[in-house]
Write a protein that holds these residues in place. Structure first.
Motif, mmCIF file in Angstrom:
data_model
loop_
_atom_site.group_PDB
_atom_site.id
_atom_site.type_symbol
_atom_site.label_atom_id
_atom_site.label_comp_id
_atom_site.label_asym_id
_atom_site.label_seq_id
_atom_site.Cartn_x
_atom_site.Cartn_y
_atom_site.Cartn_z
ATOM 1 N N CYS A 87 -53.095 -39.310 33.848
ATOM 2 C CA CYS A 87 -54.467 -39.209 34.129
ATOM 3 C C CYS A 87 -55.445 -38.845 32.869
ATOM 4 O O CYS A 87 -56.445 -39.475 32.637
ATOM 5 C CB CYS A 87 -54.981 -38.211 35.320
ATOM 6 N N HIS B 5 -60.967 -40.272 46.696
ATOM 7 C CA HIS B 5 -61.106 -39.642 45.471
ATOM 8 C C HIS B 5 -60.930 -38.079 45.520
ATOM 9 O O HIS B 5 -61.508 -37.597 46.360
ATOM 10 C CB HIS B 5 -62.339 -39.963 44.515
ATOM 11 N N PRO B 6 -60.023 -37.189 44.692
ATOM 12 C CA PRO B 6 -60.087 -35.833 44.840
ATOM 13 C C PRO B 6 -61.235 -35.046 44.718
ATOM 14 O O PRO B 6 -61.504 -33.993 45.507
ATOM 15 C CB PRO B 6 -59.019 -35.445 43.843
ATOM 16 N N PHE C 180 -62.212 -36.583 35.435
ATOM 17 C CA PHE C 180 -61.905 -35.459 36.386
ATOM 18 C C PHE C 180 -60.802 -34.801 36.033
ATOM 19 O O PHE C 180 -60.759 -33.669 36.768
ATOM 20 C CB PHE C 180 -62.110 -36.172 37.756
ATOM 21 N N HIS C 181 -60.025 -35.163 35.239
ATOM 22 C CA HIS C 181 -58.639 -34.281 35.283
ATOM 23 C C HIS C 181 -58.855 -32.887 34.861
ATOM 24 O O HIS C 181 -57.960 -32.193 35.354
ATOM 25 C CB HIS C 181 -57.641 -35.344 34.104
ATOM 26 N N CYS D 8 -59.102 -40.061 32.914
ATOM 27 C CA CYS D 8 -60.093 -39.911 33.969
ATOM 28 C C CYS D 8 -60.938 -38.772 33.787
ATOM 29 O O CYS D 8 -60.436 -37.345 33.500
ATOM 30 C CB CYS D 8 -59.275 -39.444 35.093
ATOM 31 N N ALA E 35 -54.159 -33.666 39.162
ATOM 32 C CA ALA E 35 -54.176 -34.505 37.829
ATOM 33 C C ALA E 35 -52.647 -34.481 37.465
ATOM 34 O O ALA E 35 -51.876 -33.480 37.431
ATOM 35 C CB ALA E 35 -55.023 -33.452 36.893
ATOM 36 N N PRO F 103 -59.030 -44.516 35.156
ATOM 37 C CA PRO F 103 -58.946 -45.343 36.353
ATOM 38 C C PRO F 103 -59.932 -46.200 36.834
ATOM 39 O O PRO F 103 -61.131 -45.854 36.438
ATOM 40 C CB PRO F 103 -58.850 -44.106 37.393
ATOM 41 N N CYS G 299 -59.215 -43.612 40.966
ATOM 42 C CA CYS G 299 -58.189 -42.490 40.860
ATOM 43 C C CYS G 299 -56.913 -43.101 40.969
ATOM 44 O O CYS G 299 -56.713 -44.007 41.690
ATOM 45 C CB CYS G 299 -58.404 -41.667 42.194
ATOM 46 N N HIS G 300 -55.921 -42.812 40.172
ATOM 47 C CA HIS G 300 -54.680 -43.136 40.186
ATOM 48 C C HIS G 300 -53.724 -42.564 41.031
ATOM 49 O O HIS G 300 -52.799 -43.229 41.376
ATOM 50 C CB HIS G 300 -53.935 -42.930 38.747
ATOM 51 N N PHE G 301 -53.999 -41.567 41.507
ATOM 52 C CA PHE G 301 -53.082 -40.907 42.594
ATOM 53 C C PHE G 301 -54.203 -40.632 43.894
ATOM 54 O O PHE G 301 -54.272 -39.349 44.141
ATOM 55 C CB PHE G 301 -52.397 -39.628 42.149
ATOM 56 N N CYS H 155 -59.041 -31.684 38.270
ATOM 57 C CA CYS H 155 -58.357 -32.040 39.656
ATOM 58 C C CYS H 155 -57.135 -31.570 39.883
ATOM 59 O O CYS H 155 -56.307 -31.385 39.346
ATOM 60 C CB CYS H 155 -58.092 -33.599 39.297
#
Ligand code: SF4
Ligand code: MG
Length: 342
Positions: free
Chosen positions: A302, A249-250, A291-292, A289, A298, A307, A323-325, A295
């Protein structure tokens, strides 16, 4: 390994009154917003996140100092979420807490012996003499001089006061102790002593710990597994080595990049990632998300899609991230997060 504690989709929302133009009906603080996790018997689970991420509220739900809004808390196979106070009493003996500010939780006008012996007075029927002996045993166990039984909290240093808090938590032989930032208020020189004491007690008494902190630098040394929380949710959970070496996770990556690397065997220092802004208000968490807005990775996707907390990039089942990425090993991450809302 046996699961000692299981949280299933736990929510804790606090109602706040509407003020001024913000509306009449008030709103809800989403302090804990759908947390599921297991704590295994004998382990230390680290729980990390910034102030306000919900970690202390979650701890208080587990200790039943708060009632949850939704979800369930299962301890030793038994659902304790809505146990009435009378049935909760024996469970409460098994789950104790240690707090950040040992002084704030000790009544300055009471003698240390009676503070530590409180749990016996509440739960037990032991004679005063038997109680005094038990208290003195506890004082020895945590490295206090049992002859200081009649002193007041002000006569002890900060580290000693935390030992008093630990002795009191141990009085009823709990299975689990929730340590809520137990060393954050102590001098650096004292912190290691308390950490070592907790580790020794864990080995000696077979305790299970949930260890809460706002950064990774301490929890990485004491935890078997680490859960990272952001805005009321767990965003990553993994065995400690795995989390430190392969954060997905970022947000975890950013927390890690802030710790100076002291271990010469470890990979070189990560470049520090600076997150934009502060954690948003838990009253209206961001869409998709959460956190976007901060992030560095992002993408528009997102903002629309929540996610799930699941294994990423071929990780084992015990390493999950939402997390998607997800971050790949050796990936170059932007050192400053652009805000995609701006
Ligand atoms: Fe960042 Fe998107 Fe992953 Fe959320 S899902 S942490 S915004 S990359
Ligand atoms: Mg241990």
């Amino acid at each position: 390994t046996e699961t000692l504690l299981r949280l299933e989709n736990v929510y804790k929302h606090f109602h706040v009154r509407g003020t001024g133009w913000f509306g009449r009906g008030g709103s809800y603080v989403h302090a804990v917003d759908g947390v599921s996790l297991d704590v295994r018997a004998g382990e230390t689970l680290g729980l990390v996140g910034e102030t306000g991420c919900g970690k202390s509220t979650l701890a208080r739900c587990v200790a039943r100092l708060h009632d949850v809004t939704d979800g369930s808390i299962v301890f030793q196979g038994r659902d304790i979420t809505r146990l009435p106070a009378r049935k909760m009493r024996p469970v409460r003996q098994d789950i104790q807490m240690i707090f950040q500010d040992p002084y704030g939780s000790l009544n300055p006008r009471r003698r240390v012996g009676s503070i530590i012996g409180d749990p016996f007075a509440i739960h037990g029927t032991e004679s005063r003499r038997a109680r005094r002996l038990r208290v003195q045993e506890l004082m020895e166990l945590v490295g206090l001089n049992p002859e200081h039984y009649n002193r007041f909290p002000a006569d002890f240093s900060g580290g000693q006061r935390q030992r008093i808090g630990i002795a009191r938590a141990l009085a009823l032989r709990p299975k689990m102790i929730i340590c809520d930032e137990p060393i954050s208020a102590l001098d650096v020189s004292i912190q290691a002593q308390i950490i070592n004491l907790l580790a020794d007690l864990q080995d000696e008494l077979g305790l299970t710990y949930v260890f809460i902190a706002h950064d990774l630098s301490v929890v990485q040394h004491v935890s078997d597994r680490i859960a990272v929380m952001y805005l009321g949710q767990v965003v990553e959970l993994a065995p400690t080595d795995e989390l430190m070496n392969r954060p997905r996770h970022p947000y975890t990556n950013a927390l890690l990049s802030a710790i100076p690397v002291a271990d010469p065997d470890r990979a070189e220092q990560r470049e520090r990632v600076v997150l934009a802004g502060d954690m948003p208000s838990p009253i209206s968490p961001p869409e998709g998300c959460r956190f976007h807005p901060r992030c560095p990775k992002a993408a528009p996707y997102c903002v629309e899609n929540v996610p799930l907390l699941e294994p990423r990039l071929g990780d084992r089942d015990d390493h999950v991230a939402s997390c998607h990425f997800p971050v790949a090993e050796g990936e170059d991450i932007a050192l400053e997060s652009p805000s995609i809302d701006e």
